[in-house]
Design an enzyme around this catalytic site. Structure first.
Site, PDB file in Angstrom:
ATOM      1  N   THR A   1      -9.163  17.272   7.376  1.00  0.00           N
ATOM      2  CA  THR A   1     -10.296  18.175   7.593  1.00  0.00           C
ATOM      3  C   THR A   1     -11.420  17.936   6.609  1.00  0.00           C
ATOM      4  OG1 THR A   1      -9.228  19.839   6.200  1.00  0.00           O
ATOM      5  CG2 THR A   1      -8.838  19.969   8.576  1.00  0.00           C
TER       6      THR A   1
ATOM      7  N   THR B   1       3.043   6.987   3.166  1.00  0.00           N
ATOM      8  CA  THR B   1       3.218   5.839   4.033  1.00  0.00           C
ATOM      9  C   THR B   1       3.261   4.611   3.150  1.00  0.00           C
ATOM     10  OG1 THR B   1       2.057   6.940   5.795  1.00  0.00           O
ATOM     11  CG2 THR B   1       2.270   4.598   5.997  1.00  0.00           C
TER      12      THR B   1
ATOM     13  N   ASN C   1      -4.088  16.410  -0.229  1.00  0.00           N
ATOM     14  CA  ASN C   1      -3.336  16.612   1.001  1.00  0.00           C
ATOM     15  C   ASN C   1      -3.728  17.868   1.758  1.00  0.00           C
ATOM     16  OD1 ASN C   1      -1.215  14.380   1.314  1.00  0.00           O
ATOM     17  ND2 ASN C   1      -1.164  14.869  -0.863  1.00  0.00           N
TER      18      ASN C   1
ATOM     19  N   LYS D   1       0.862  -1.173   0.000  1.00  0.00           N
ATOM     20  CA  LYS D   1       0.000   0.000   0.000  1.00  0.00           C
ATOM     21  C   LYS D   1       0.896   1.220   0.000  1.00  0.00           C
ATOM     22  CE  LYS D   1      -1.212   2.421   2.995  1.00  0.00           C
ATOM     23  NZ  LYS D   1      -0.796   3.834   3.384  1.00  0.00           N
TER      24      LYS D   1
END
Length: 389
Positions: free
Chosen positions: A389, A184, A384, A173
């Site tokens: 939010t 990540t 991003n 991933k």
């Protein structure tokens, strides 16, 4: 490696489970495990970030012990990084919970977490989910590959069968925060080949350097990057050279899939460097090109601006003889010690495809290296800017 993803199964002796435990606000699968019925030899590499997450730190400690593994448990949605001692305890508790259900030792279970940094795991959901995970164990690989995703747009699987029938199945991933230093990024390979743990561990760092450490999406190195290979030996003795070659092929395939699925990406960027003084310099030059915002933007706009390659190589630290240096875009020579005449419009048109390839000869040696990235689009900023939010 052309088998449809839904049909990919884990090698013999491995089963996996995935579920939606409520960690992700979306309600998508977010908790998973892979379990071996036999002890596994294993190799591991984790991020070199000095702010490494609890899962990386614990896995590294287990790795140093040399003890075998039986299982891996992964949560997606919360990185459990920068969470202090509570985060470390929660990570250990996640491993212990699966170990208890499987009746194996806690030290035989490694962990992986991915998601938002600075948030603690919702342990009530994690522990409740882990308790029921073994009830869902099956041979299919796709549910696990899907459950470990965060901003990925598609699951990533690769597999190969060796001459003795042993298989390697890899899953990964990663879409953003991709600039591994072992963004990540997870990559796991599972095999029923019987391989010596010492030999596997000895070869693993070089394979990682040529595959996952050659990927970059945005230049940000994650707190949680890790890759591991687990070998349970169920298929019997396997030729080591054949196995390592096949393993590198699977990892290379996954690395390219990660780059192609970069956040907001529309094109895979491949930079192939030759004529370097060393493999490390070749890889460094290729990776620097792939992380350059200017080159990535040019790729997005199908602009054959080879000067950005010259710039990136020049700051990479690799040795270069400019008078002997050569650059090609999509197979068309554009620079050979100086500018070449070429049809810029035709090259631009050739760049409007799924993969854009730059070939660079540094002119100083015989070493080579390859790296992968993606174009830089407005969608990357949008993803991003709104992530938490």
């Amino acid at each position: 490696m052309t088998e449809p993803l839904p049909d990919v199964t884990f090698p013999q002796g491995f089963r996996a489970a995935a579920m939606a435990a409520g960690i992700k606000p979306s309600g998508k699968p977010d908790l998973s495990c892979v379990v071996s019925e036999r002890d596994c030899a294993w190799a591991f590499a984790g991020t070199r970030s000095t702010t490494a997450a609890a899962c990386v730190t614990r896995n590294r400690e287990l790795y140093a012990s040399g003890a075998p593994l039986r299982a891996l448990v992964v949560n997606a949605g919360v990185a459990n990084a920068a969470t202090g001692q509570q985060g470390a305890r929660d990570n250990a508790d996640m491993a212990d919970a699966l170990a208890s259900v499987l009746a194996v030792g806690e030290a035989e279970v490694i962990t992986a977490s991915t998601g938002v940094i600075g948030h603690l795991l919702p342990m009530d959901k994690v522990l409740s989910g882990v308790e029921h995970l073994p009830e869902e164990l099956e041979g299919a690989a796709l549910p696990f590959a899907t459950a470990i995703m965060t901003t990925d747009t598609r699951s990533k699987l690769a597999h190969v069968t060796l001459s003795n029938g042993a298989r390697i199945v890899g899953t990964a991933k990663g879409s953003g925060m991709i600039h591994p230093d072992m963004a990540t990024m997870f990559a796991f390979a599972f095999t029923d080949a019987q391989v010596d743990q010492g030999a596997l561990r000895g070869a693993f760092p070089a394979i990682v350097a040529r595959t996952f450490n050659a990927v970059t999406v945005d230049g940000d190195t994650s707190t949680n990057d890790m890759t591991a290979v687990l070998a349970n030996g169920a298929a019997g003795e396997t030729d080591l050279t054949e196995f390592l070659t096949a393993l590198e092929g699977v990892m290379r395939d996954l690395a390219r899939q990660i780059a192609a699925d970069g956040e907001g990406a529309t094109r895979l960027l491949t930079v192939r460097v030759t004529g370097a003084a060393s493999e490390a310099e070749a890889l460094g030059a290729a990776r620097t090109c792939c992380v350059s915002p200017l080159l990535k933007s040019a790729v997005h706009g199908a602009d054959p601006n080879w000067g950005r390659v010259i710039m990136a190589v020049g700051r990479s630290g690799a040795g270069v003889k400019v008078e002997a240096m050569k650059v090609s875009v999509q197979g068309v020579p554009v620079f050979a010690g100086g500018p070449l005449n070429y049809d810029a419009a035709a090259v631009s048109q050739s760049m409007k495809t799924d993969e854009v390839i730059f070939d660079v000869d540094l002119g100083v040696g015989s070493a080579r290296g390859e790296a992968w990235g993606c174009d830089l689009s407005a969608e990357y900023v949008s993803i991003n800017a709104d992530y938490t939010t």
